[in-house]
Design a protein around this motif. Structure first.
Motif, short mmCIF file in Angstrom:
data_model
loop_
_atom_site.label_atom_id
_atom_site.label_comp_id
_atom_site.label_asym_id
_atom_site.label_seq_id
_atom_site.Cartn_x
_atom_site.Cartn_y
_atom_site.Cartn_z
N ASP A 226 33.85 78.21 62.24
CA ASP A 226 34.22 77.18 61.09
C ASP A 226 35.36 76.27 61.71
OD1 ASP A 226 33.98 78.14 58.88
OD2 ASP A 226 34.96 79.39 57.56
N ILE A 227 35.58 75.37 60.85
CA ILE A 227 36.84 74.33 61.50
C ILE A 227 38.36 74.89 61.21
CG2 ILE A 227 37.88 71.85 60.95
CD1 ILE A 227 35.00 70.82 60.50
N CYS A 228 39.35 75.32 61.68
CA CYS A 228 40.12 75.62 61.33
C CYS A 228 41.46 75.05 62.32
CB CYS A 228 41.05 77.52 62.33
SG CYS A 228 40.28 77.14 64.18
N GLY A 229 40.95 73.59 62.00
CA GLY A 229 42.32 72.37 62.23
C GLY A 229 42.14 71.12 61.94
N GLN B 22 40.38 74.30 52.94
CA GLN B 22 40.90 74.47 53.96
C GLN B 22 42.48 75.44 53.46
OE1 GLN B 22 39.25 73.78 56.19
NE2 GLN B 22 40.47 74.23 57.96
N LYS B 25 41.37 78.61 52.84
CA LYS B 25 40.73 78.86 54.18
C LYS B 25 42.13 80.03 54.87
CE LYS B 25 36.18 77.78 54.42
NZ LYS B 25 35.92 77.17 55.34
N ARG B 29 43.60 83.65 55.71
CA ARG B 29 43.94 84.31 56.60
C ARG B 29 45.96 84.89 57.22
NH1 ARG B 29 41.89 79.75 58.71
NH2 ARG B 29 43.39 78.76 58.69
#
Lengths: 296, 296
Positions: A226-229, B22, B25, B29
């Protein structure tokens, strides 16, 4: 008889890039202005299904379906089928193509301005790009030296082709500034062909300063992929700018900067292109390259 | 016991608005940072099918499926079915809803900055908007006084709701500036709820300066209904600006200016929103309205 007889202007190779579609529709309405040219101008809306659904493609990017292998094999999806239809109507790809020139109109969400994409080491295409750049000095030439048989872009079915890529503009909408810049590039391209047929090309630089593609880089991703930035704000909107080892490149959702870990200076392009997100790519890296344009 | 017990943060009500997804998500976290609050924070990715396909919706805009009529009828498509699922898990819509507050995160291709959309004449929602505006003075309050039963937005299934709309950002990609502004708005909203429960709301203005929706205007269209013009460059990127009778508003593909033919001054919003193109709408017209916020 003029060397260039048939020119095809293409929009909607990607269905949600509305600017090219609009340019083609406007050209159809005003085609009489090219009545006296030494060549005929045809138009094509390429991925009609995707245009209708306002998406880039239905099953596969149409602009990756024009390699010899895909054009000659059994089509596996709607885009491969459409590519074969287009090739049979406007090609066939190769020296005997019925189409001398294709100008394919694209847009990008990135701040790349007017980019002139030349995909093969074809002198007339490089000269067309140089001609447009002489009139629009901010235009950038994006160069790749592809093997024609493997070149899978739509333009490769014609004897010569130029892809005009303009941004920034979101997918799915029209902006006057982007529409006008695309149309200016297109009209200069059509003027170039007239001058080419009439041996009236002005003196162009012998050497072109271009950008050559190196590789695409992935956005930050977590362990599940998953894209996290995202693109670092220092790089966002900064296409065709130098990127040095240690420069900020990405930023995580939590605000941590990730720096470029390459070993030498490169240049940025396609910075935050929406169409790259299906592969989680964040940008392209380029190097500067001087290409001989040759005399006409 | 605190008045507000359950708060739901929603992203992906529109599947190609990646910023909200985003934010959700990232919140998942880092949810421990809200561990000590007087309420619980839950999260929801609303239109999961559309998120997967990176499109606004599959068959119908999910954010138009939460009227009493659609929630209580036989579902006609995937979004109506999804709306009923969400309502049964987080509602039911009405005074007995299990969810006290919904914060629904959206983006726009338009230059609307941080817009706080209040859909009903609900004092806590107006106060939340006023609180956020006190911390982010450029934030704009977009106000509608809808009948709750007919309010078809997702937030309407909670007792209170705020829709946070941030732009400009193309569909289908992430920008740090837009992500951060959305997250700032969200965190201020969550802080407001904590202060609300603890009777610690600072003094807010009695009267709020808001924009109220009047109508949407169509882009120029030809006799077949095809779009044949766009937003005039004087109006492009100029959201929340005055539009007077006779001002340039649209421009045709051929460059002819079309002026605003209304009879009084209005204000612009959603100027060139990509999601409006399916109906060929170019912008919304608004009027300024002062709304009483009331004391807490």
């Amino acid at each position: 008889m003029a060397e260039i007889q048939r020119v095809l202007v293409v929009g909607g190779t990607h269905g949600n890039e509305k600017t090219g579609v609009q340019c083609v529709k406007a050209l159809n309405r005003n085609i009489s202005q090219f009545r006296d040219r030494s060549y005929t101008v045809g138009t094509l809306l390429a991925n009609t299904s995707a245009i209708e659904k306002n998406c880039r493609y239905i099953e596969q990017d149409l602009n990756r379906c024009f390699s010899n292998t895909l054009l000659n094999g059994e089509p596996q999806n709607v885009e491969q089928k459409r590519a074969q239809e287009i090739n049979s109507q406007y090609g066939p790809k190769g020296d005997d193509s019925a189409t001398d020139w294709i100008i394919d109109l694209h847009t990008t969400t990135t701040n790349m301005g007017l980019t002139l994409v030349v995909h093969q080491n074809d002198k007339p295409a490089l000269q067309m790009a140089a001609y447009i750049q002489s009139l629009i000095p901010d235009a950038v030439i994006f160069y790749e030296d592809r093997d024609p048989a493997e070149d899978n872009f739509l333009g490769s079915i014609a004897k010569h082709s130029l892809l005009i890529e303009v941004g920034p503009v979101p997918q799915g909408l029209l902006r006057w500034d982007i529409f006008k810049l695309t149309q200016d590039g297109l009209f200069h391209a059509l003027d170039f062909i007239e001058r080419y047929n009439n041996n009236e090309i002005p003196v162009l630089p012998e050497e072109l300063h271009t950008y050559e593609f190196i590789e695409k880089l992935h956005l930050p991703r977590d362990e599940t992929g998953d894209i996290c930035g995202m693109i670092h704000p220092d790089v966002q909107d900064n296409d065709y700018q130098p990127l040095n080892p240690g420069d900020p490149l990405f930023i995580t959702d939590e605000g941590e900067t990730i720096c470029y870990d390459g070993s030498e200076q490169v240049f940025t392009a396609f910075v935050n292109e929406a169409a790259y997100y299906d592969q989680a790519h964040g940008l392209s890296l380029m190097r500067k390259k001087i290409v001989s344009c040759g005399s006409v």
